[in-house]
Design an enzyme around this catalytic site. Structure first.
Site, PDB file in Angstrom:
ATOM      1  N   CYS A  21     -35.583 -23.578   2.959  1.00  0.00           N
ATOM      2  CA  CYS A  21     -35.403 -25.109   3.683  1.00  0.00           C
ATOM      3  C   CYS A  21     -33.767 -24.500   4.082  1.00  0.00           C
ATOM      4  O   CYS A  21     -32.948 -23.312   3.714  1.00  0.00           O
ATOM      5  CB  CYS A  21     -35.080 -25.992   2.682  1.00  0.00           C
ATOM      6  N   GLU A  31     -27.225 -32.530  -8.005  1.00  0.00           N
ATOM      7  CA  GLU A  31     -26.791 -33.867  -7.062  1.00  0.00           C
ATOM      8  C   GLU A  31     -26.131 -34.934  -6.813  1.00  0.00           C
ATOM      9  O   GLU A  31     -25.275 -35.419  -6.430  1.00  0.00           O
ATOM     10  CB  GLU A  31     -28.027 -33.903  -5.577  1.00  0.00           C
ATOM     11  N   CYS A  76     -34.589 -35.733   1.695  1.00  0.00           N
ATOM     12  CA  CYS A  76     -34.512 -34.485   2.613  1.00  0.00           C
ATOM     13  C   CYS A  76     -35.983 -34.113   3.706  1.00  0.00           C
ATOM     14  O   CYS A  76     -37.030 -33.934   2.973  1.00  0.00           O
ATOM     15  CB  CYS A  76     -33.788 -33.365   2.203  1.00  0.00           C
ATOM     16  N   ASN A 112     -36.968 -29.847  -6.534  1.00  0.00           N
ATOM     17  CA  ASN A 112     -38.040 -30.212  -5.885  1.00  0.00           C
ATOM     18  C   ASN A 112     -39.430 -29.641  -6.068  1.00  0.00           C
ATOM     19  O   ASN A 112     -40.411 -29.766  -5.722  1.00  0.00           O
ATOM     20  CB  ASN A 112     -37.152 -30.390  -4.080  1.00  0.00           C
TER      21      ASN A 112
END
Length: 316
Positions: free
Chosen positions: A17, A131, A200, A230
Site C-alpha cells: 500500500c 499501531e 484504511c 492486515n
C-alpha cells in the site's frame, strides 16, 4: 506427465500500500543521505523479506530508542510510536525521521482533538500491536480504553458514558469492527465516531477483493507475515466469505501442497506489507506443478501516493 489444470484467481488490489511504499522509501533515502548505519525502531513494516533486504543495505533494526546511538539517524516505523518516543529523541538531540503512515497519523490527530474537547477515547484494536501501542501513547494514561471484541464493550467503565469517542486501528477486519462499533453505539448512544472511517483504504480494498474471490476458490493463500495484522485479517475474511481452506504463507516454500491436493481453483492475495516479488514466487510455484489459467479479480483501482518527509527531500 501432464499437469492438472488450475484456475489461479489473482486479487487486485493486493500487496504493498502507499504507506508501506513510503516507509521503505524513507529508509532507503535515509541511507542514501546519511550513509549506513541508519537505525530503525521496530520493523519498518511487518515483512521479514523487506526487513532483511533493508538490513543488507545498512539499516539496523532495534526495539527501543535507547538501543540507538545519539550520532546516527533513527527512523520510526510505519505503525506509529507513542508521543514519548520522539520526545526522548529530541531530548537526546537525535536526528529522527517519522515514517508513520499518514493514515495512522490521521487517527492520532483525531484522538488528540477529541481529548482536547474533553472526551475519553475508546480504541478498537489488538492489544500489544505496535499501531495500537503508538495510538494509545498519544494521550495520557487512562485516556484511551482498549476493546477488541463486542464482548469487551460490556466490561468498559468510562469516566463519563456521555463523553466518549471511538477510534480504530487501521488494519482491522471491516466486518468485525462494524460489530464492535454497533456494540459501542448500543451501550453508549452519545459516543462520537470518526468523520471518515479509520480502517484504511488499502485494508478495506484488500478485504473486498478476497470477499469477491472466496466463493470462486477451493483454497486461498495470503502472502504475508504472521505478525502482520492486515494479512491475518485477510485469512479470516477469506474463511468467513466461504472458502474452506484459507492460509497465510510467508513464501512459496511455506505452501502445504498436500493440503491442496485435488483443488481446481486457488485464490492468491497478499497483505499490504508483502512485496510483489514474493507473490510472483508463489504464482511460479503453482505454474511448476499445474497447468495454470490466471484469472484477475479486480475490485478497485489504487493510485494513492504519500510524500516522504521534507528532511529527506533536502540535500544533506
Amino acid at each position: 506427465m501432464t499437469k492438472p489444470p488450475l484456475s489461479l484467481h489473482l486479487a487486485a488490489p493486493r500487496g504493498f500500500c502507499a504507506g508501506v511504499d513510503r516507509a521503505i522509501k524513507i529508509v532507503e533515502m535515509a541511507l542514501q543521505k546519511w550513509g549506513a548505519p541508519v537505525y530503525v525502531r521496530h520493523e519498518i513494516v511487518h515483512n521479514r523479506f523487506v526487513v532483511d533486504g533493508l538490513r543488507e543495505k545498512g539499516a539496523v533494526f532495534v526495539e527501543e530508542l535507547d538501543e540507538c546511538p545519539e550520532d546516527r539517524p533513527v527512523i520510526f516505523s510505519a505503525h506509529g510510536v507513542p508521543k514519548s518516543v520522539p520526545a526522548a529523541a529530541q531530548a537526546r538531540e537525535m536526528v529522527y525521521v517519522d515514517a508513520t503512515c499518514p493514515l495512522v497519523s490521521k487517527v492520532h490527530i483525531e484522538a488528540a482533538r477529541h481529548h482536547e474537547n474533553g472526551l475519553q477515547m475508546v480504541m478498537i484494536g489488538h492489544a500489544g500491536h505496535p499501531e495500537t501501542v503508538g495510538t494509545m501513547g498519544q494521550l495520557p494514561e487512562g485516556e484511551v480504553l482498549l476493546v477488541e471484541t463486542p464482548e469487551d464493550v460490556a466490561g468498559l467503565t468510562p469516566r463519563d458514558p456521555e463523553r466518549l469517542a471511538f477510534i480504530t486501528q487501521t488494519t482491522l477486519s471491516v466486518d468485525d469492527t462494524a460489530e464492535v462499533v454497533a456494540a459501542l453505539k448500543a451501550r453508549f448512544p452519545a459516543i462520537v465516531g470518526p468523520h471518515k472511517e479509520d480502517i484504511c483504504y488499502a485494508t478495506t480494498n484488500r478485504q473486498e477483493a478476497v470477499k469477491a474471490m472466496a466463493p470462486l476458490c477451493d483454497a486461498i493463500l495470503v502472502v504475508g507475515a504472521p505478525n502482520s495484522s492486515n494479512s491475518k485479517r485477510l485469512v479470516e475474511v477469506g474463511a468467513r466469505a466461504g472458502c474452506s481452506y484459507a492460509q497465510l504463507v510467508q513464501r512459496a516454500a511455506d505452501i502445504d501442497w498436500r493440503a491442496l491436493e485435488g483443488v481446481r481453483s486457488v485464490g492468491i492475495t497478499a497483505g499490504a506489507s508483502a512485496p510483489e516479488v514474493l507473490i510472483a514466487e508463489v504464482i511460479d510455484a503453482f505454474k511448476a506443478r499445474y497447468d495454470v489459467t490466471e484469472v484477475p479479480v479486480v475490485t478497485a483501482e489504487e493510485n494513492v501516493e504519500f510524500k516522504v518527509p521534507r528532511v529527506l527531500r533536502e540535500p544533506a
